[in-house]
Design an enzyme around this catalytic site. Structure first.
Site, PDB file in Angstrom:
ATOM      1  N   TRP A 158       0.806  -1.229   0.000  1.00 15.41           N
ATOM      2  CA  TRP A 158       0.000   0.000   0.000  1.00 15.41           C
ATOM      3  C   TRP A 158       0.838   1.279   0.000  1.00 15.41           C
ATOM      4  O   TRP A 158       0.305   2.366  -0.021  1.00 15.41           O
ATOM      5  CB  TRP A 158      -0.979   0.005   1.198  1.00 15.41           C
ATOM      6  CG  TRP A 158      -1.991  -1.096   1.075  1.00 15.41           C
ATOM      7  CD1 TRP A 158      -1.996  -2.273   1.763  1.00 15.41           C
ATOM      8  CD2 TRP A 158      -3.107  -1.148   0.196  1.00 15.41           C
ATOM      9  NE1 TRP A 158      -3.047  -3.049   1.365  1.00 15.41           N
ATOM     10  CE2 TRP A 158      -3.760  -2.379   0.401  1.00 15.41           C
ATOM     11  CE3 TRP A 158      -3.637  -0.277  -0.753  1.00 15.41           C
ATOM     12  CZ2 TRP A 158      -4.892  -2.770  -0.290  1.00 15.41           C
ATOM     13  CZ3 TRP A 158      -4.767  -0.654  -1.443  1.00 15.41           C
ATOM     14  CH2 TRP A 158      -5.378  -1.875  -1.214  1.00 15.41           C
ATOM     15  N   HIS A 174      -6.391   4.226   0.881  1.00 16.98           N
ATOM     16  CA  HIS A 174      -7.575   3.921   0.081  1.00 16.98           C
ATOM     17  C   HIS A 174      -8.817   4.375   0.860  1.00 16.98           C
ATOM     18  O   HIS A 174      -8.699   4.763   2.030  1.00 16.98           O
ATOM     19  CB  HIS A 174      -7.654   2.432  -0.295  1.00 16.98           C
ATOM     20  CG  HIS A 174      -7.479   1.472   0.858  1.00 16.98           C
ATOM     21  ND1 HIS A 174      -7.603   0.116   0.729  1.00 16.98           N
ATOM     22  CD2 HIS A 174      -7.192   1.669   2.184  1.00 16.98           C
ATOM     23  CE1 HIS A 174      -7.403  -0.487   1.893  1.00 16.98           C
ATOM     24  NE2 HIS A 174      -7.152   0.449   2.784  1.00 16.98           N
ATOM     25  N   ARG A 200      -0.492   7.792  -1.536  1.00 21.23           N
ATOM     26  CA  ARG A 200       0.438   6.661  -1.543  1.00 21.23           C
ATOM     27  C   ARG A 200       1.827   7.142  -1.898  1.00 21.23           C
ATOM     28  O   ARG A 200       1.976   8.001  -2.777  1.00 21.23           O
ATOM     29  CB  ARG A 200      -0.008   5.609  -2.579  1.00 21.23           C
ATOM     30  CG  ARG A 200      -1.264   4.911  -2.163  1.00 21.23           C
ATOM     31  CD  ARG A 200      -1.634   3.788  -3.107  1.00 21.23           C
ATOM     32  NE  ARG A 200      -2.999   3.371  -2.810  1.00 21.23           N
ATOM     33  CZ  ARG A 200      -3.677   2.482  -3.500  1.00 21.23           C
ATOM     34  NH1 ARG A 200      -3.111   1.888  -4.536  1.00 21.23           N
ATOM     35  NH2 ARG A 200      -4.909   2.173  -3.157  1.00 21.23           N
ATOM     36  N   GLN A 214     -10.482   8.253  -4.727  1.00 19.76           N
ATOM     37  CA  GLN A 214     -11.202   6.986  -4.938  1.00 19.76           C
ATOM     38  C   GLN A 214     -12.662   7.164  -4.561  1.00 19.76           C
ATOM     39  O   GLN A 214     -13.021   8.091  -3.828  1.00 19.76           O
ATOM     40  CB  GLN A 214     -10.611   5.868  -4.067  1.00 19.76           C
ATOM     41  CG  GLN A 214      -9.266   5.361  -4.544  1.00 19.76           C
ATOM     42  CD  GLN A 214      -8.805   4.123  -3.773  1.00 19.76           C
ATOM     43  OE1 GLN A 214      -9.273   3.849  -2.664  1.00 19.76           O
ATOM     44  NE2 GLN A 214      -7.888   3.384  -4.363  1.00 19.76           N
ATOM     45  N   VAL A 257     -11.649  -9.062   0.766  1.00 14.42           N
ATOM     46  CA  VAL A 257     -12.750  -9.631  -0.027  1.00 14.42           C
ATOM     47  C   VAL A 257     -12.483 -11.097  -0.329  1.00 14.42           C
ATOM     48  O   VAL A 257     -11.344 -11.545  -0.353  1.00 14.42           O
ATOM     49  CB  VAL A 257     -12.946  -8.886  -1.377  1.00 14.42           C
ATOM     50  CG1 VAL A 257     -13.614  -7.552  -1.172  1.00 14.42           C
ATOM     51  CG2 VAL A 257     -11.646  -8.755  -2.126  1.00 14.42           C
ATOM     52  N   ALA A 311     -18.209  -4.925  -2.138  1.00 14.19           N
ATOM     53  CA  ALA A 311     -17.556  -3.617  -1.984  1.00 14.19           C
ATOM     54  C   ALA A 311     -16.674  -3.385  -3.206  1.00 14.19           C
ATOM     55  O   ALA A 311     -16.268  -4.334  -3.883  1.00 14.19           O
ATOM     56  CB  ALA A 311     -16.723  -3.569  -0.713  1.00 14.19           C
TER      57      ALA A 311
HETATM   58  C1  YSA Z   1     -10.963  -3.599  -3.392  1.00 14.50           C
HETATM   59  C2  YSA Z   1     -11.909  -4.452  -2.834  1.00 14.50           C
HETATM   60  C3  YSA Z   1     -12.933  -3.872  -2.088  1.00 14.50           C
HETATM   61  O1  YSA Z   1     -13.847  -4.714  -1.478  1.00 14.50           O
HETATM   62  C4  YSA Z   1     -13.032  -2.515  -1.915  1.00 14.50           C
HETATM   63  C5  YSA Z   1     -12.069  -1.694  -2.461  1.00 14.50           C
HETATM   64  C6  YSA Z   1     -11.046  -2.229  -3.196  1.00 14.50           C
HETATM   65  C7  YSA Z   1     -10.017  -1.338  -3.771  1.00 14.50           C
HETATM   66  C8  YSA Z   1      -8.799  -1.216  -2.887  1.00 14.50           C
HETATM   67  N1  YSA Z   1      -9.112  -0.522  -1.654  1.00 14.50           N
HETATM   68  C9  YSA Z   1      -7.741  -0.445  -3.618  1.00 14.50           C
HETATM   69  O2  YSA Z   1      -7.352   0.619  -3.232  1.00 14.50           O
HETATM   70  N2  YSA Z   1      -7.310  -1.064  -4.748  1.00 14.50           N
HETATM   71  S1  YSA Z   1      -6.244  -0.430  -5.747  1.00 14.50           S
HETATM   72  O3  YSA Z   1      -5.006  -0.182  -5.073  1.00 14.50           O
HETATM   73  O4  YSA Z   1      -6.131  -1.302  -6.888  1.00 14.50           O
HETATM   74  O5  YSA Z   1      -6.813   0.960  -6.191  1.00 14.50           O
HETATM   75  C10 YSA Z   1      -8.133   1.042  -6.736  1.00 14.50           C
HETATM   76  C11 YSA Z   1      -8.124   1.943  -7.939  1.00 14.50           C
HETATM   77  O6  YSA Z   1      -7.539   3.209  -7.617  1.00 14.50           O
HETATM   78  C12 YSA Z   1      -7.247   1.443  -9.073  1.00 14.50           C
HETATM   79  O7  YSA Z   1      -7.935   0.460  -9.820  1.00 14.50           O
HETATM   80  C13 YSA Z   1      -7.034   2.687  -9.860  1.00 14.50           C
HETATM   81  O8  YSA Z   1      -8.167   3.008 -10.650  1.00 14.50           O
HETATM   82  C14 YSA Z   1      -6.892   3.700  -8.760  1.00 14.50           C
HETATM   83  N3  YSA Z   1      -5.479   3.914  -8.438  1.00 14.50           N
HETATM   84  C15 YSA Z   1      -4.671   3.123  -7.734  1.00 14.50           C
HETATM   85  N4  YSA Z   1      -3.453   3.657  -7.616  1.00 14.50           N
HETATM   86  C16 YSA Z   1      -3.501   4.838  -8.263  1.00 14.50           C
HETATM   87  C17 YSA Z   1      -4.790   5.005  -8.802  1.00 14.50           C
HETATM   88  N5  YSA Z   1      -5.136   6.108  -9.500  1.00 14.50           N
HETATM   89  C18 YSA Z   1      -4.198   7.055  -9.677  1.00 14.50           C
HETATM   90  N6  YSA Z   1      -2.937   6.965  -9.188  1.00 14.50           N
HETATM   91  C19 YSA Z   1      -2.572   5.884  -8.467  1.00 14.50           C
HETATM   92  N7  YSA Z   1      -1.332   5.817  -7.960  1.00 14.50           N
END
Ligand code: YSA
Length: 347
Positions: A158, A174, A200, A214, A257, A311
């Site tokens: 993360w 997130h 992040r 998000q 999940v 979710a």
């Molecule tokens: C997964 C399962 C759940 O039950 C609920 C939520 C999630 C999502 C999880 N919390 C999460 O943060 N997943 S992720 O790291 O893959 O990020 C989700 C989305 O945020 C990505 O698919 C992307 O669209 C966006 N994202 C991630 N990192 C990013 C970004 N957008 C811009 N810059 C970044 N560095």
């Protein structure tokens, strides 16, 4: 030369010089030269005592009379020059009150805020309430209650920015911590979406920012299934991108999940052919999702035998990119007005 002739000559010369004084500074210099403590009229009067006795009364009277005449002339000239000076300054500072005013430049809603409003509207129609949560979060909500204990390797992915080191507070990585916060204070049925900033410690590129937004979604009730999750996200994609954009669900892992998926749309920038934004794959990941893990439900006091839920967490900038054809996520926080003005909506 008689005393009277000397004074007449002094008067003519002084008068000529005063007429030539072009500004206040020159007039003041003139006053000093003739009437000041070392001025020629003063020196003349001081010298009266050394004249022959018979000349003194006339010289004294005539000298004093000249002093009065010159002081009078000086005062008139000073007043004329001061008035002229004021006129010139007023003319230089003049404001034309008849000119039309400059229109104030109006701000416009940021494209990310517009996207958040639009997402809230779409989800409101699907029965979801919009709520907000803290950006500085405790490790308990950001990780522990999401089934990511302290020593779990999943914490490392993360790229967390810590507020205290070592400490309990982090900038939320997130919007998922709001799942537990909402469930702790609500009994099912639950249907919420949570838009907001996340942070992040991550290298930036065309599709990655270190600060981005998000939208979390959470639905918990009796008999919620994966079909509800797929139906909800498919409907969202239809509303945002129209009927022709392809969407894809693939298996993915998130500790909170079971099962988990990633949700992608075919890249609108290259029409699925592959570009630097989708890293040549033709697909851009919009979010992660899945069925809420039984341990997460237990953690907030829900009975997983009775309730189930889905979710998801969507990247709001990524949705806006696909929707408006923006080819670099960094443009949203870049503060370039030429970019932002393209999204200004008429009031
Ligand atoms: C997964 C399962 C759940 O039950 C609920 C939520 C999630 C999502 C999880 N919390 C999460 O943060 N997943 S992720 O790291 O893959 O990020 C989700 C989305 O945020 C990505 O698919 C992307 O669209 C966006 N994202 C991630 N990192 C990013 C970004 N957008 C811009 N810059 C970044 N560095």
């Amino acid at each position: 030369m008689s005393v009277q002739e000397q004074l007449d000559e002094l008067r003519d010369r002084a008068q000529g010089e005063l007429d030539d004084a072009a500004d206040l500074a020159a007039a003041l210099a003139w006053e000093k030269a003739h009437l000041g403590p070392k001025g020629d009229v003063t020196l003349f009067l001081r010298g009266v005592g050394s004249l022959p006795t018979e000349d003194r009364p006339l010289a004294g009277r005539a000298g004093n009379a000249l002093k009065i005449v010159l002081a009078d002339l000086f005062e008139q000239r000073r007043a004329t020059l001061a008035a002229h000076d004021l006129e010139q300054r007023l003319a230089a500072d003049a404001i034309d009150v008849t000119l039309p005013g400059r229109p104030p430049s109006l701000g416009a809603e940021h494209p990310v805020s517009q996207m958040i409003d639009e997402l809230s509207d779409i989800f409101a129609l699907l029965g979801f309430q919009t709520v907000f949560g803290p950006e500085v979060e405790t490790a308990r909500y950001n990780f522990d209650l999401l089934n990511i204990p302290a020593d779990h390797p999943a914490r490392d992915v993360w790229d967390t920015i810590h507020v205290e080191s070592p400490g309990e507070l982090v900038l939320r990585t997130h919007t998922s911590p709001m799942q537990a916060r909402v469930m702790e204070t609500t009994q099912p049925p639950v249907r919420v979406v949570v838009p907001g900033r996340v942070y992040r410690y991550e290298a930036q590129d065309a599709s990655h920012e270190w600060m981005f937004h998000q939208l979390e979604g959470l639905a918990v009730d009796r008999h919620i299934t994966m079909a509800d999750l797929k139906g909800t996200l498919t409907e969202l994609a239809r509303q945002l991108f129209g009927p022709s954009r392809r969407i894809r669900f693939r298996c993915d892992f998130f500790p909170f999940v079971e099962p988990g998926v990633d949700f992608a749309v075919d890249c609108a920038l290259c029409n699925g052919k592959g570009c630097r934004v989708c890293k040549g794959t033709g697909w851009l990941e919009m979010g992660g999702a899945g069925m809420v893990h039984p341990r997460v439900l237990e953690g907030v006091g829900y009975d997983p035998a009775r309730y189930s839920g889905f979710a998801f967490g969507l990247g709001i900038e990524r949705l806006a990119m696909m929707r408006s054809g923006v080819d670099d996520v960094r443009a949203f926080a870049g503060n370039d007005l030429r970019f932002l003005r393209q999204f200004a909506r008429a009031a």
